[in-house]
Design an enzyme around this catalytic site. Structure first.
Site, short mmCIF file in Angstrom:
data_model
loop_
_atom_site.label_atom_id
_atom_site.label_comp_id
_atom_site.label_asym_id
_atom_site.label_seq_id
_atom_site.Cartn_x
_atom_site.Cartn_y
_atom_site.Cartn_z
N ASP A 127 44.54 40.49 35.46
CA ASP A 127 45.47 41.19 36.34
C ASP A 127 46.67 40.30 36.62
O ASP A 127 46.52 39.10 36.82
CB ASP A 127 44.76 41.57 37.65
CG ASP A 127 45.59 42.53 38.48
OD1 ASP A 127 46.32 43.36 37.89
OD2 ASP A 127 45.52 42.45 39.72
N HIS A 160 57.04 43.86 44.93
CA HIS A 160 55.71 43.61 45.50
C HIS A 160 55.56 42.12 45.85
O HIS A 160 55.11 41.77 46.94
CB HIS A 160 54.62 44.03 44.51
CG HIS A 160 53.23 43.65 44.93
ND1 HIS A 160 52.59 44.24 45.99
CD2 HIS A 160 52.37 42.70 44.44
CE1 HIS A 160 51.38 43.69 46.14
NE2 HIS A 160 51.23 42.76 45.21
N GLU A 213 45.93 49.00 44.82
CA GLU A 213 47.17 48.53 44.19
C GLU A 213 47.47 49.49 43.05
O GLU A 213 46.63 49.72 42.16
CB GLU A 213 47.02 47.09 43.69
CG GLU A 213 46.96 46.11 44.86
CD GLU A 213 47.12 44.65 44.48
OE1 GLU A 213 46.87 44.31 43.31
OE2 GLU A 213 47.50 43.86 45.37
N GLU A 239 48.90 50.35 39.75
CA GLU A 239 49.26 49.58 38.56
C GLU A 239 49.14 50.45 37.31
O GLU A 239 48.51 51.50 37.32
CB GLU A 239 48.34 48.36 38.39
CG GLU A 239 48.32 47.43 39.60
CD GLU A 239 47.64 46.09 39.33
OE1 GLU A 239 47.55 45.70 38.15
OE2 GLU A 239 47.21 45.46 40.31
N ASP A 260 43.80 48.77 41.30
CA ASP A 260 43.17 47.47 41.55
C ASP A 260 42.79 47.41 43.04
O ASP A 260 43.50 46.87 43.86
CB ASP A 260 44.17 46.36 41.18
CG ASP A 260 43.62 44.98 41.45
OD1 ASP A 260 42.39 44.82 41.37
OD2 ASP A 260 44.41 44.07 41.73
N ARG A 309 41.80 43.02 51.51
CA ARG A 309 42.83 42.08 51.96
C ARG A 309 42.30 40.99 52.88
O ARG A 309 42.79 39.85 52.84
CB ARG A 309 43.95 42.85 52.70
CG ARG A 309 44.66 43.88 51.86
CD ARG A 309 45.35 43.26 50.67
NE ARG A 309 46.02 44.30 49.88
CZ ARG A 309 46.45 44.10 48.65
NH1 ARG A 309 46.28 42.93 48.06
NH2 ARG A 309 47.05 45.07 47.98
N GLN A 369 40.48 38.57 50.71
CA GLN A 369 41.48 37.87 49.89
C GLN A 369 42.19 36.78 50.70
O GLN A 369 42.38 35.66 50.23
CB GLN A 369 42.50 38.89 49.37
CG GLN A 369 43.54 38.31 48.42
CD GLN A 369 44.49 39.39 47.89
OE1 GLN A 369 44.38 40.57 48.25
NE2 GLN A 369 45.43 39.00 47.05
N LYS A 412 38.81 41.19 44.69
CA LYS A 412 39.23 42.08 43.61
C LYS A 412 38.08 42.42 42.68
O LYS A 412 38.23 43.27 41.81
CB LYS A 412 40.32 41.40 42.77
CG LYS A 412 41.50 40.88 43.56
CD LYS A 412 42.47 41.99 43.88
CE LYS A 412 43.78 41.41 44.39
NZ LYS A 412 44.80 42.46 44.47
N THR A 421 37.58 48.23 39.96
CA THR A 421 38.90 48.58 39.46
C THR A 421 38.74 49.93 38.77
O THR A 421 37.86 50.09 37.93
CB THR A 421 39.41 47.54 38.43
OG1 THR A 421 39.38 46.24 39.02
CG2 THR A 421 40.83 47.86 37.97
N GLU A 473 51.75 46.89 51.92
CA GLU A 473 53.21 46.96 52.03
C GLU A 473 53.64 48.21 52.79
O GLU A 473 54.56 48.16 53.61
CB GLU A 473 53.83 46.98 50.62
CG GLU A 473 53.59 45.72 49.83
CD GLU A 473 53.85 45.94 48.35
OE1 GLU A 473 52.89 46.30 47.62
OE2 GLU A 473 55.01 45.80 47.91
CA CA Z 1 46.61 43.57 41.33
#
Ligand code: CA
Length: 415
Positions: A122, A129, A195, A197, A229, A233, A236, A249, A253, A360
């Protein structure tokens, strides 16, 4: 490029995500058919495994429950199959009667993970971002790490937990530490996120010790999927230094069920944005290697009639293309394998409603979103269904990927 007409009437509807221009590849099953390869045309699935067995297609490995053998055959085989399918499916084709029995209504089949994911990497290649996340953690002056404009930053993720759209996801459990806490705790993630993607599917291998150019990397890519993804948080934030994301993560996925080929996306090629600093020569793009693909995200309680769209953006926002990422990945001599999956990195546009993660969109949870049913969200709640959608819009036709959707179930009981 305009619509390529098919005798499968539904494929000619300008709103249909699967016109003959598309012909994405996937894996399906029914009550009586074990998983094998297929393509989509209109509201039908075409059983390529049965066609191969019946001698209507060359031996490509379509009888297998994954696209890997077909991908291994290489770009000439990919093109040849596409041309053969045009011949079989095109309007006025004399083969229509012969092909018809191999079609199944799409709503009567089950779609599976389309390829065996060899390895998953990834990236962190969206400028907006990276700026947004960096601003939240370090302030706008230091938002971009010093290497960001020079190198497509990535980490090696987990292939074992990549699942096809429609698979439920358990809220992950992990170790976290609130900023004001003295010691860490262990429990269900409280800041579960997505996420948005794109995933690039590597269809040709590279040899250990042999770097590839960006042009060679582009030729190695078989196609693209939508990719969510899922990200924890709070896990993380505590674990990520100094080696990057790990458990935050690794739990799931999701990808869309159809791999849309480079050939289908060819009319939508776009260049990466202007470089803010020159790239080293090994990363320079020799042609246009991004694509104009509109993307969106919806969220809603499972079964909600009207999920709320929370983001709209476009794949062309990326700073680095998948080909540049793949060339960088192989640059040390790292061998790439058929079935490798490269996540683009979160795709956030410049406007607040074009951000590709809840982190975000709610600015770290400080600005809740109000959904259509009047409820609010900072991060994902149990029972929520998150859906990514994408399409490239051509002249009188569109190229779709199928939804990339997943519902969040409560955290498992921990032994
Ligand atoms: Ca990602």
């Amino acid at each position: 490029m305009s619509l390529l007409r098919s005798w499968v009437e539904t494929a000619n509807d300008p709103m249909c995500p699967f016109p003959m221009n598309n012909l994405p590849f996937g894996v399906f099953s029914t009550a009586g058919i074990a998983p094998r390869c297929c393509t989509a045309i209109g509201d039908r699935v075409l059983d390529l495994g049965a066609m191969e067995r019946g001698g209507l297609l060359k031996r490509m490995g379509f009888t297998e429950p994954a696209l890997n053998s077909f991908m291994e055959k290489g770009p000439e085989a990919w093109e040849a199959i596409r041309a053969t399918l045009f011949g079989y499916l095109g309007e006025g084709s004399p083969s229509a009667g012969m092909i018809e029995p191999y079609l199944h209504p799409m709503d009567s089949v089950r779609l599976h993970l389309p390829f065996r994911v060899a390895e998953y990497t990834d990236f962190y290649a969206g400028r907006q971002h990276a700026f947004n996340v960096g601003t939240m953690f370090r302030g706008p002056e230091n938002a971009l790490p010093p290497n960001w404009l020079h190198i497509p930053i990535g980490y090696n993720g987990r292939a074992s937990t990549i699942v096809v759209s429609g698979t439920d996801i358990h809220r992950p459990v992990g170790q976290t530490k609130a900023p004001d806490a003295d010691v860490p705790g262990f429990g269900p993630c409280k800041r579960l996120d997505i996420e948005l993607e794109m995933g690039a599917v590597v269809g040709q291998p590279s040899t250990m010790g042999a770097p590839v150019s960006v042009a060679e990397a582009d030729a190695m890519i078989f196609g693209y999927v939508l990719l969510n993804d899922w990200s924890a948080r709070d896990i993380q934030a505590w674990e990520y230094q100094p080696l990057g994301p790990f458990q935050a993560k690794a739990f799931a996925t999701s990808i869309s069920p159809w791999v849309v080929t480079k050939a289908a996306l060819e009319p939508f090629r776009r260049s990466t944005p202007p470089r803010e600093v020159p790239l080293l020569p090994y990363l320079e793009e020799p042609g246009s290697m991004l694509y104009d693909i509109d993307l969106s995200v919806t969220i809603g309680p499972d079964g909600a009639k009207n999920p709320t769209t929370i983001s709209r953006t476009n794949y062309r926002e990326m700073y680095y293309s998948a080909a540049q990422q793949l060339a960088h990945h192989a640059s040390s001599g790292c061998a790439m394998r058929v079935g490798d999956l490269l996540g683009s990195g979160t795709i956030s546009g410049p406007e607040k409603d074009s951000y590709g993660s809840l982190l975000e969109l709610t600015w770290g949870g400080k600005e809740p979103l109000t959904l259509g049913d009047g409820t609010t969200r900072t991060f994902i709640e149990d029972g929520d269904r998150l859906t990514l959608q994408g399409e490239a819009r051509g002249d009188g036709y569109r190229i779709g990927f199928g939804d990339c959707t997943g519902r969040v179930l409560p955290a498992p009981d921990f032994p």
